[in-house]
Design a protein around this motif. Structure first.
Motif, PDB file in Angstrom:
ATOM      1  N   TRP A   1       0.818  -1.221   0.000  1.00 16.19           N
ATOM      2  CA  TRP A   1       0.000   0.000   0.000  1.00 16.19           C
ATOM      3  C   TRP A   1       0.848   1.267   0.000  1.00 16.19           C
ATOM      4  O   TRP A   1       0.329   2.360  -0.229  1.00 16.19           O
ATOM      5  N   ASP A   2       2.126   1.127   0.296  1.00 13.55           N
ATOM      6  CA  ASP A   2       2.991   2.291   0.454  1.00 13.55           C
ATOM      7  C   ASP A   2       3.029   3.121  -0.836  1.00 13.55           C
ATOM      8  O   ASP A   2       3.284   2.593  -1.917  1.00 13.55           O
ATOM      9  N   GLY A   3       2.736   4.392  -0.695  1.00 13.26           N
ATOM     10  CA  GLY A   3       2.743   5.312  -1.827  1.00 13.26           C
ATOM     11  C   GLY A   3       1.419   5.415  -2.564  1.00 13.26           C
ATOM     12  O   GLY A   3       1.272   6.232  -3.463  1.00 13.26           O
ATOM     13  N   LEU A   4       0.431   4.602  -2.170  1.00 14.49           N
ATOM     14  CA  LEU A   4      -0.868   4.627  -2.835  1.00 14.49           C
ATOM     15  C   LEU A   4      -1.792   5.662  -2.202  1.00 14.49           C
ATOM     16  O   LEU A   4      -1.717   5.926  -0.998  1.00 14.49           O
ATOM     17  N   GLY A   5      -2.690   6.199  -3.017  1.00 18.14           N
ATOM     18  CA  GLY A   5      -3.751   7.040  -2.490  1.00 18.14           C
ATOM     19  C   GLY A   5      -4.736   6.168  -1.730  1.00 18.14           C
ATOM     20  O   GLY A   5      -4.879   4.973  -2.025  1.00 18.14           O
ATOM     21  N   PHE A   6      -5.409   6.744  -0.758  1.00 17.44           N
ATOM     22  CA  PHE A   6      -6.344   5.957   0.056  1.00 17.44           C
ATOM     23  C   PHE A   6      -7.449   5.336  -0.800  1.00 17.44           C
ATOM     24  O   PHE A   6      -7.913   4.235  -0.512  1.00 17.44           O
ATOM     25  N   ASP A   7      -7.841   6.017  -1.864  1.00 14.30           N
ATOM     26  CA  ASP A   7      -8.894   5.489  -2.733  1.00 14.30           C
ATOM     27  C   ASP A   7      -8.428   4.301  -3.570  1.00 14.30           C
ATOM     28  O   ASP A   7      -9.243   3.591  -4.155  1.00 14.30           O
ATOM     29  N   ALA A   8      -7.135   4.040  -3.625  1.00 15.76           N
ATOM     30  CA  ALA A   8      -6.594   2.911  -4.377  1.00 15.76           C
ATOM     31  C   ALA A   8      -6.461   1.648  -3.522  1.00 15.76           C
ATOM     32  O   ALA A   8      -6.058   0.602  -4.015  1.00 15.76           O
ATOM     33  N   ILE A   9      -6.805   1.751  -2.249  1.00 12.17           N
ATOM     34  CA  ILE A   9      -6.695   0.620  -1.320  1.00 12.17           C
ATOM     35  C   ILE A   9      -8.100   0.106  -1.010  1.00 12.17           C
ATOM     36  O   ILE A   9      -9.018   0.901  -0.811  1.00 12.17           O
ATOM     37  N   ASP A  10      -8.257  -1.202  -0.998  1.00 12.76           N
ATOM     38  CA  ASP A  10      -9.546  -1.804  -0.671  1.00 12.76           C
ATOM     39  C   ASP A  10     -10.057  -1.223   0.649  1.00 12.76           C
ATOM     40  O   ASP A  10      -9.365  -1.292   1.677  1.00 12.76           O
ATOM     41  N   ALA A  11     -11.242  -0.646   0.625  1.00 13.03           N
ATOM     42  CA  ALA A  11     -11.786   0.069   1.793  1.00 13.03           C
ATOM     43  C   ALA A  11     -11.934  -0.835   3.007  1.00 13.03           C
ATOM     44  O   ALA A  11     -11.645  -0.422   4.137  1.00 13.03           O
ATOM     45  N   GLU A  12     -12.389  -2.066   2.813  1.00 12.58           N
ATOM     46  CA  GLU A  12     -12.562  -2.985   3.946  1.00 12.58           C
ATOM     47  C   GLU A  12     -11.221  -3.365   4.553  1.00 12.58           C
ATOM     48  O   GLU A  12     -11.066  -3.410   5.781  1.00 12.58           O
ATOM     49  N   ALA A  13     -10.237  -3.633   3.704  1.00 12.58           N
ATOM     50  CA  ALA A  13      -8.904  -3.993   4.190  1.00 12.58           C
ATOM     51  C   ALA A  13      -8.278  -2.816   4.928  1.00 12.58           C
ATOM     52  O   ALA A  13      -7.656  -2.998   5.990  1.00 12.58           O
ATOM     53  N   LEU A  14      -8.445  -1.610   4.414  1.00 12.91           N
ATOM     54  CA  LEU A  14      -7.903  -0.420   5.061  1.00 12.91           C
ATOM     55  C   LEU A  14      -8.577  -0.191   6.418  1.00 12.91           C
ATOM     56  O   LEU A  14      -7.904   0.095   7.410  1.00 12.91           O
ATOM     57  N   ALA A  15      -9.894  -0.354   6.474  1.00  8.39           N
ATOM     58  CA  ALA A  15     -10.615  -0.172   7.732  1.00  8.39           C
ATOM     59  C   ALA A  15     -10.179  -1.210   8.770  1.00  8.39           C
ATOM     60  O   ALA A  15     -10.002  -0.883   9.949  1.00  8.39           O
ATOM     61  N   ALA A  16      -9.977  -2.443   8.339  1.00  4.38           N
ATOM     62  CA  ALA A  16      -9.523  -3.491   9.261  1.00  4.38           C
ATOM     63  C   ALA A  16      -8.128  -3.170   9.791  1.00  4.38           C
ATOM     64  O   ALA A  16      -7.855  -3.317  10.988  1.00  4.38           O
ATOM     65  N   PHE A  17      -7.252  -2.706   8.916  1.00  6.20           N
ATOM     66  CA  PHE A  17      -5.905  -2.317   9.332  1.00  6.20           C
ATOM     67  C   PHE A  17      -5.954  -1.170  10.329  1.00  6.20           C
ATOM     68  O   PHE A  17      -5.284  -1.199  11.363  1.00  6.20           O
ATOM     69  N   GLN A  18      -6.767  -0.169  10.049  1.00  2.00           N
ATOM     70  CA  GLN A  18      -6.848   0.991  10.939  1.00  2.00           C
ATOM     71  C   GLN A  18      -7.435   0.614  12.301  1.00  2.00           C
ATOM     72  O   GLN A  18      -7.069   1.197  13.315  1.00  2.00           O
ATOM     73  N   ALA A  19      -8.302  -0.366  12.320  1.00  2.00           N
ATOM     74  CA  ALA A  19      -8.902  -0.809  13.581  1.00  2.00           C
ATOM     75  C   ALA A  19      -7.944  -1.677  14.398  1.00  2.00           C
ATOM     76  O   ALA A  19      -7.945  -1.611  15.627  1.00  2.00           O
ATOM     77  N   ASP A  20      -7.137  -2.487  13.713  1.00  3.35           N
ATOM     78  CA  ASP A  20      -6.239  -3.396  14.421  1.00  3.35           C
ATOM     79  C   ASP A  20      -5.009  -3.694  13.558  1.00  3.35           C
ATOM     80  O   ASP A  20      -4.936  -4.725  12.887  1.00  3.35           O
ATOM     81  N   PRO A  21      -4.009  -2.784  13.581  1.00  2.00           N
ATOM     82  CA  PRO A  21      -2.832  -2.959  12.732  1.00  2.00           C
ATOM     83  C   PRO A  21      -1.888  -4.073  13.201  1.00  2.00           C
ATOM     84  O   PRO A  21      -0.930  -4.385  12.508  1.00  2.00           O
ATOM     85  N   ALA A  22      -2.176  -4.672  14.330  1.00  2.00           N
ATOM     86  CA  ALA A  22      -1.378  -5.816  14.776  1.00  2.00           C
ATOM     87  C   ALA A  22      -1.824  -7.095  14.075  1.00  2.00           C
ATOM     88  O   ALA A  22      -1.015  -7.978  13.816  1.00  2.00           O
ATOM     89  N   ARG A  23      -3.103  -7.175  13.762  1.00  2.00           N
ATOM     90  CA  ARG A  23      -3.652  -8.384  13.116  1.00  2.00           C
ATOM     91  C   ARG A  23      -3.922  -8.209  11.634  1.00  2.00           C
ATOM     92  O   ARG A  23      -3.902  -9.185  10.892  1.00  2.00           O
ATOM     93  N   HIS A  24      -4.229  -7.010  11.189  1.00  2.00           N
ATOM     94  CA  HIS A  24      -4.581  -6.766   9.786  1.00  2.00           C
ATOM     95  C   HIS A  24      -3.479  -5.928   9.147  1.00  2.00           C
ATOM     96  O   HIS A  24      -3.575  -4.701   9.063  1.00  2.00           O
ATOM     97  N   ILE A  25      -2.439  -6.600   8.711  1.00  2.00           N
ATOM     98  CA  ILE A  25      -1.229  -5.970   8.203  1.00  2.00           C
ATOM     99  C   ILE A  25      -1.369  -5.789   6.693  1.00  2.00           C
ATOM    100  O   ILE A  25      -1.841  -6.685   5.991  1.00  2.00           O
ATOM    101  N   PRO A  26      -0.941  -4.637   6.156  1.00  2.00           N
ATOM    102  CA  PRO A  26      -0.952  -4.489   4.701  1.00  2.00           C
ATOM    103  C   PRO A  26      -0.094  -5.574   4.058  1.00  2.00           C
ATOM    104  O   PRO A  26       0.889  -6.036   4.672  1.00  2.00           O
ATOM    105  N   PRO A  27      -0.435  -6.010   2.848  1.00  2.00           N
ATOM    106  CA  PRO A  27       0.367  -7.042   2.187  1.00  2.00           C
ATOM    107  C   PRO A  27       1.848  -6.656   2.159  1.00  2.00           C
ATOM    108  O   PRO A  27       2.199  -5.550   1.735  1.00  2.00           O
ATOM    109  N   HIS A  28       2.702  -7.538   2.672  1.00  2.00           N
ATOM    110  CA  HIS A  28       4.158  -7.333   2.726  1.00  2.00           C
ATOM    111  C   HIS A  28       4.551  -6.138   3.596  1.00  2.00           C
ATOM    112  O   HIS A  28       5.645  -5.599   3.465  1.00  2.00           O
ATOM    113  N   GLY A  29       3.657  -5.738   4.488  1.00  2.00           N
ATOM    114  CA  GLY A  29       3.917  -4.585   5.342  1.00  2.00           C
ATOM    115  C   GLY A  29       4.400  -4.990   6.724  1.00  2.00           C
ATOM    116  O   GLY A  29       4.669  -6.153   7.013  1.00  2.00           O
ATOM    117  N   GLU A  30       4.467  -3.990   7.578  1.00  2.00           N
ATOM    118  CA  GLU A  30       4.972  -4.150   8.931  1.00  2.00           C
ATOM    119  C   GLU A  30       3.801  -4.138   9.918  1.00  2.00           C
ATOM    120  O   GLU A  30       2.892  -3.325   9.794  1.00  2.00           O
TER     121      GLU A  30
END
Length: 188
Positions: free
Chosen positions: A85-114
């Motif tokens: 997701w790095d460098g992407l606009g927020f509208d280019a990221i799946d909204a559900e995946a982004l919301a899950a990450f924002q709610a719990d970034p320990a369990r819902h990690i961006p693909p190949h992310g930290e």
């Protein structure tokens, strides 16, 4: 013991506004650099530490020169790595995946992310090296990780703390294991 004062300054605006930038080395805009330099003017610090990304180290070098301090780059103060997701606009990221990450970034990690715990671990390690009054020029995620570590603030509550560009967060930090801190100021 009075502890030491630690100032955390978020970098200013960059050329990548509107995008999710973590490891992306977005260049700072002149107004973002100027805002950081103005915010740090007159701080009483013995050292300046900075993330190794340009949006942080460009203003940090100017601030250190103005304050007559040494400056040291430390990659542990980088922003969370948002992976694919790095460098992407927020509208280019799946909204559900982004919301899950924002709610719990320990369990819902961006693909190949930290994962959030990895950011916490490296910021906690970096905090352990601070032994005098210091300004750290860094990123919003790293600032929140420092708050979680020093002030025991849980992740959901961290989003309630506004840290816009050039926000200055000041803490009093006491040595020990674990290190403990107290917020003494926030200028946004």
């Amino acid at each position: 013991m009075s502890g030491i004062v630690l100032h955390l300054l978020r970098h200013g605006v960059t050329e990548a506004e509107g995008r999710l930038i973590g490891r992306t080395d977005a260049q700072p805009l002149a107004e973002g650099v100027a805002a950081c330099v103005a915010r740090a003017a007159g701080l009483a610090v013995d050292a300046v530490v900075t993330s190794d990304l340009a949006r942080s180290f460009v203003p940090a070098r100017l601030i250190a020169a103005a304050l007559s301090c040494d400056v040291r780059e430390d990659a542990r103060w980088r922003e969370l790595d948002f992976g694919a997701w790095d460098g992407l606009g927020f509208d280019a990221i799946d909204a559900e995946a982004l919301a899950a990450f924002q709610a719990d970034p320990a369990r819902h990690i961006p693909p190949h992310g930290e994962a959030w715990p990895a950011l916490l671990a490296r910021v906690t390690e970096a905090l352990g090296t601070i032994d005098r009054s210091t300004l750290v020029v860094t990123h919003g995620g790293a600032m929140r990780a420092a708050l979680a570590t020093l002030c025991a603030i849980d992740f959901p509550q961290l989003w309630n703390i506004a840290l816009p560009h050039a926000a200055l967060l000041s803490l009093r930090v006491w040595p020990g294991t674990p290190r403990v801190g107290q917020i003494i100021g926030l200028v946004t």
